[in-house]
Enzyme design. Structure first.
Site, PDB file in Angstrom:
ATOM      1  N   ILE A  90       0.830  -1.200   0.000  1.00 48.10           N
ATOM      2  CA  ILE A  90       0.000   0.000   0.000  1.00 48.10           C
ATOM      3  C   ILE A  90       0.862   1.246   0.000  1.00 48.10           C
ATOM      4  O   ILE A  90       0.565   2.230  -0.680  1.00 48.10           O
ATOM      5  CB  ILE A  90      -0.937  -0.007   1.227  1.00 48.10           C
ATOM      6  CG1 ILE A  90      -1.921  -1.166   1.134  1.00 48.10           C
ATOM      7  CG2 ILE A  90      -1.686   1.316   1.334  1.00 48.10           C
ATOM      8  CD1 ILE A  90      -2.745  -1.371   2.384  1.00 48.10           C
ATOM      9  N   TYR A 246      -1.777  -7.692  17.646  1.00 46.19           N
ATOM     10  CA  TYR A 246      -1.986  -6.886  16.445  1.00 46.19           C
ATOM     11  C   TYR A 246      -3.180  -5.945  16.635  1.00 46.19           C
ATOM     12  O   TYR A 246      -3.088  -4.746  16.346  1.00 46.19           O
ATOM     13  CB  TYR A 246      -2.228  -7.791  15.245  1.00 46.19           C
ATOM     14  CG  TYR A 246      -2.514  -7.028  13.960  1.00 46.19           C
ATOM     15  CD1 TYR A 246      -1.501  -6.329  13.304  1.00 46.19           C
ATOM     16  CD2 TYR A 246      -3.792  -7.001  13.410  1.00 46.19           C
ATOM     17  CE1 TYR A 246      -1.760  -5.626  12.133  1.00 46.19           C
ATOM     18  CE2 TYR A 246      -4.060  -6.310  12.241  1.00 46.19           C
ATOM     19  CZ  TYR A 246      -3.042  -5.621  11.608  1.00 46.19           C
ATOM     20  OH  TYR A 246      -3.297  -4.918  10.454  1.00 46.19           O
ATOM     21  N   LYS A 250      -3.300  -1.708  16.603  1.00 50.02           N
ATOM     22  CA  LYS A 250      -4.152  -0.946  15.696  1.00 50.02           C
ATOM     23  C   LYS A 250      -5.164  -0.096  16.454  1.00 50.02           C
ATOM     24  O   LYS A 250      -5.513   1.007  16.032  1.00 50.02           O
ATOM     25  CB  LYS A 250      -4.857  -1.908  14.719  1.00 50.02           C
ATOM     26  CG  LYS A 250      -3.892  -2.525  13.703  1.00 50.02           C
ATOM     27  CD  LYS A 250      -3.229  -1.436  12.876  1.00 50.02           C
ATOM     28  CE  LYS A 250      -2.182  -1.922  11.938  1.00 50.02           C
ATOM     29  NZ  LYS A 250      -1.552  -0.844  11.147  1.00 50.02           N
ATOM     30  N   THR A 283      -1.595  -7.831  -0.061  1.00 53.02           N
ATOM     31  CA  THR A 283      -0.187  -7.489   0.134  1.00 53.02           C
ATOM     32  C   THR A 283       0.481  -8.592   0.944  1.00 53.02           C
ATOM     33  O   THR A 283      -0.170  -9.522   1.427  1.00 53.02           O
ATOM     34  CB  THR A 283      -0.017  -6.156   0.892  1.00 53.02           C
ATOM     35  OG1 THR A 283      -0.421  -6.341   2.272  1.00 53.02           O
ATOM     36  CG2 THR A 283      -0.860  -5.055   0.270  1.00 53.02           C
TER      37      THR A 283
END
Length: 367
Positions: A90, A246, A250, A283
């Site tokens: 990205i 994770y 975030k 990705t």
């Protein structure tokens, strides 16, 4: 009659023996693991299921809202943008689009060679506008972040857009040289420090008509997150819950976004900060997941990096979001966040912890 009875009796005895043996084996296995371990395993199954359901929902939303996922590329000649993790995925697509806006783009990446190759590919694709420079940046090292920020400050007086994009996901437990879990540092803490260090350049660039902008590239995973203040590294867990770690990192990005925007408004600084969810994007972020073994599935159902970059660029350069600082965007639409992000006590605890871990006394100490 006697034979039939004996057969039934023997079968019953065999079943009892087999059942007792299995029960004994299960008891031995259970005894070798603590209750806490089994509770954690159950919790891991639940969080995995939640991720799967959330991913399916976001896949559907990406399809339903695809018509909104678009942006103009207004001319921003002379404006400076910083993109972390700008050499791949990205980030590379974001760099390409910012160059289409004729911006001066500073790419932060671990290997200069990779950044150079990315710029070469962008130029070969036909993008001739803007200017790109590459500085070394390893977001797993706070020392490297400081060096990166100081390099920028030595060569630039203003930064109009800071895009905190670098990230990793679901990695095995790894501790950085600063002593913190790597997802926490790469995804959140390094960007907290970078934002603080570039604050003077952001203030220099912003005006009350055209604010400087900070974009935190977060994730829908923040909806599943909690901030484990008592054990950020998850030392106390029998097995490292990477999915929780994770989501925690975030969520921290979104809390930071909400909190810092309120401070900007109180202090009347000409800066706006936003969080974005790129969507479910094809990705190498998924390299530590089972979905990586299904490349065709990713090709069909996931966004391309270019489509995943659109929301970030939309928030970075479009005038219509000028007065929507603190917001969280997905597919170029403002979207609801985890309610924890709006909790003032949590915001203050996160700020205090972040300052302590980065050895800062104040988020604005560089001003």
């Amino acid at each position: 009659m006697t034979v039939s009875t004996l057969n039934r009796s023997e079968r019953r005895k065999m079943l009892i023996v087999y059942g007792s043996t299995l029960a004994l084996i299960a008891s031995i296995i259970a005894c070798t693991k603590s209750l806490k371990y089994w509770l954690e395993m159950g919790d891991e199954m639940i969080i995995s299921l939640k991720y799967q359901l959330l991913g399916m929902k976001e896949n559907i939303m990406d399809i339903v809202r695809a018509k909104y996922n678009k942006t103009d590329f207004p001319c921003k000649t002379g404006c400076v943008a910083v993109v972390t993790g700008g050499s791949r995925g990205i980030g590379a697509s974001v760099v390409k689009m910012l160059l289409q806006c004729d911006m001066n783009v500073i790419i932060g990446c671990r290997k200069i060679k990779n950044g150079e190759e990315t710029v070469k590919q962008i130029r070969e694709s036909g993008v001739t506008g803007g200017n790109a420079v590459i500085y070394e940046l390893d977001n797993s090292s706070l020392g490297c972040v400081k060096k990166f920020a100081n390099n920028i400050k030595e060569n630039y007086e203003k930064v109009h857009v800071l895009i905190n994009n670098a990230g990793i996901m679901f990695t095995p437990y790894g501790e950085t040289s600063d002593g913190f879990e790597q997802q926490w540092v790469v995804n959140y803490l390094s960007h907290f420090l970078l934002t603080a260090m570039l604050m003077p350049l952001l203030c220099n660039a912003g005006t009350f008509e055209n604010s400087a902008r900070i974009i935190n590239v977060s994730s829908c995973a923040h909806l599943l997150g909690v901030i484990n203040f008592d054990d950020i590294n998850y030392y106390k867990s029998k097995s490292f819950p990477t999915k929780k770690a994770y989501a925690q990192s975030k969520l921290a990005q979104v809390i930071f976004t909400r909190m810092l925007q309120q401070i900007f408004e109180k202090k009347k600084y000409p800066i706006k900060i936003y969080a974005v969810h790129p969507g479910i994007v094809n990705t190498d972020l998924f390299e530590h997941t089972s979905i990586q073994k299904l490349p065709l599935f990713k090709d069909i159902f996931f966004k391309s990096p270019d489509k995943g970059a659109i929301t970030t660029v939309y928030v970075a350069v479009n005038k219509e979001v000028e007065n929507r600082g603190g917001s969280y965007f997905s597919n170029c639409l403002e979207t609801a966040v985890n309610p924890i992000a709006n909790d003032v006590v949590t915001q203050e605890k996160l700020l205090h912890l972040s300052l302590e871990q980065t050895l800062l006394t104040d988020i604005f100490q560089y001003l």
